[in-house]
Write a protein that holds these residues in place. Sequence first.
Motif, short mmCIF file in Angstrom:
data_model
loop_
_atom_site.label_atom_id
_atom_site.label_comp_id
_atom_site.label_asym_id
_atom_site.label_seq_id
_atom_site.Cartn_x
_atom_site.Cartn_y
_atom_site.Cartn_z
N ALA A 68 21.88 8.28 139.75
CA ALA A 68 21.35 9.33 140.62
C ALA A 68 20.01 8.93 141.21
N HIS A 69 19.19 8.28 140.41
CA HIS A 69 17.88 7.86 140.89
C HIS A 69 18.02 6.86 142.03
N CYS A 125 19.19 8.65 145.16
CA CYS A 125 18.09 9.46 145.65
C CYS A 125 17.10 8.59 146.42
N GLU A 126 16.75 7.47 145.84
CA GLU A 126 15.83 6.55 146.51
C GLU A 126 16.39 6.09 147.84
N TYR A 183 16.17 8.76 150.39
CA TYR A 183 14.77 8.96 150.74
C TYR A 183 14.28 7.87 151.69
N ASP A 212 18.20 13.18 154.42
CA ASP A 212 17.93 14.02 153.25
C ASP A 212 19.07 15.01 152.99
N THR A 216 26.53 10.83 149.40
CA THR A 216 25.69 11.59 148.49
C THR A 216 25.55 13.02 148.98
N ILE A 240 19.31 15.33 148.96
CA ILE A 240 18.36 14.75 148.01
C ILE A 240 18.01 15.73 146.90
N LEU A 269 20.72 15.70 144.24
CA LEU A 269 20.67 14.45 143.48
C LEU A 269 19.49 14.44 142.51
N ALA A 270 18.37 14.93 143.03
CA ALA A 270 17.14 14.84 142.26
C ALA A 270 17.24 15.60 140.94
N ALA A 318 18.05 13.06 138.46
CA ALA A 318 17.55 11.73 138.77
C ALA A 318 16.17 11.38 138.22
N PHE A 355 13.42 11.80 139.68
CA PHE A 355 12.93 11.09 140.87
C PHE A 355 11.61 11.65 141.36
#
Lengths: 255, 255
Positions: B169-170, B173-174, B177, B187, B232, B235, B238-239, B242, B244
């Motif tokens: 997930a991280h 997310c990255e 982003y 996003d 995905t 964000i 996901l976060a 994550a 994140f």
Amino acid sequence: MTERGPTLPCASPAPGTKLDIFVRKLLAYSRLSTADQGELLALPYQYRELGPNMTILREGDHSQICPILLSGFAFRYKLAADGGRQIVALRIPGDPLDFQSLYLHTVDHHMQSLTPVELALVPLAALERLAETRRSIARAILVDILVEGSIGREWQLNVGRRHALPRLAHFLCELAYRLQVIDPGADEGIDVPLTQEQLADILGLTPVHVNRTLKTLEEAGAVIRSGRRLRTGAIGVLARFADFTPLYLHRDNAA
Amino acid sequence: MTERGPTLPCASPAPGTKLDIFVRKLLAYSRLSTADQGELLALPYQYRELGPNMTILREGDHSQICPILLSGFAFRYKLAADGGRQIVALRIPGDPLDFQSLYLHTVDHHMQSLTPVELALVPLAALERLAETRRSIARAILVDILVEGSIGREWQLNVGRRHALPRLAHFLCELAYRLQVIDPGADEGIDVPLTQEQLADILGLTPVHVNRTLKTLEEAGAVIRSGRRLRTGAIGVLARFADFTPLYLHRDNAA
DNA sequence: CGGCTATTTGAGGTACCTCAACGCCCGTGG
DNA sequence: CCACGGGCGTTGAGGTACCTCAAATAGCCG
């Protein structure tokens, strides 16, 4: 505030300066004229001693100084939400610790002393001025940054794709190899100034498993332990367990 | 060999140049005057298209050009002795792919196209000349190098200290982003152009386990899969899985 | 449609983790 | 110099997250 030696045109250390080891470190990766070396040795700095486990940089800082590690060891680390710590870089004597803040506003990781350390705190403004007037010094700074990045990528490979035994051996091998720059005898073996917990946080393992892996390495004759001391065998012996190739350390760069 | 547009003093793209996205990318992390931007847009380059999975850099190379990614994705990777592969960086449209060879003799990793890509092959000599005459451009190059280094450290933490679910997930997310810089809608969710095997090599996992982890993420509503496509969620969603925090991406640097 | 590659699923294994207890080093203070 | 305490290292037992192997399915491209 700043004790500075007189500007020297030659490479013999400015009287009173302790930056000698820093210049030697840069020279291992970049060519610098004697004039360049003199300018570096004449950098103003504030001298400071710190005990072990002292914070040097904090995530979120806006730093105005670049600490240079005159002696001792330090490390960068990051924290996960669950408290897990990953050590993402180990810095050895002679290393600059925060060139990054010359160009980025915010520090993205923490940094601590590992052993007792001596630091030279150099104002970033002075470094910046020097980098602007001397192309080869700007270059040397960049090379240091790039080599650290390369080491980071190798650690990614190490943590992501090697089992505990070669992972640990690889790290020890790298450390011995890197220390050769400042200690010619390092290839015969080095004292490792890390606790097993710190080793674990470098390797993405638990202290317990590091302990067991060290035991295996010791039985294989690749490390020696006495009391709490950990000492490696010769690089050649370690390398047999380590999948180690020193290309990524870019020691060919100065040639 | 090199098709170059005329030197422009203003920031509107030089006619015929495709470097627009590259300049936009640098602007996201560094301030550049319109004159600086004009110089960058006027860089000479050779245009090239490549299919997916084509080699761009090989470990041991001595490169004379800096490829710039005009469209598509590429990745850096390293190999362990047992054949294990670790992807150590993912590069997105607009990214320069080898500033490093400006300052280091030898390439320390491999690089491949992930998707079909368009490249602008810029002679390193031209970049070097520009960096020497324009301090702010040299700075922008450095910032790019430093931000990539920071991302690498976050990946070290990710692989070393996070379980499969937050790790995956991280990363997603990255990616979302980072893509916001060139795609404002990112996003809300992005298409992920990676196979599960490639995801595995980024995350230090096996393809099988990535598959199972993706399934979990899908059941949780954080990703959508149809056929071989992976997309995905937003964000924010996901976060939640994550851990994140975008500090390490240094998006505050341009401000 | 055929063939390749990527994905999916299952079953079983293992490298590493967790928890816990114990012991040893070593610094500190009496 | 010794007694004490705390941190670090060591060991064991049991658990689990992830891996390996294997086979079947599904998507994709000619």
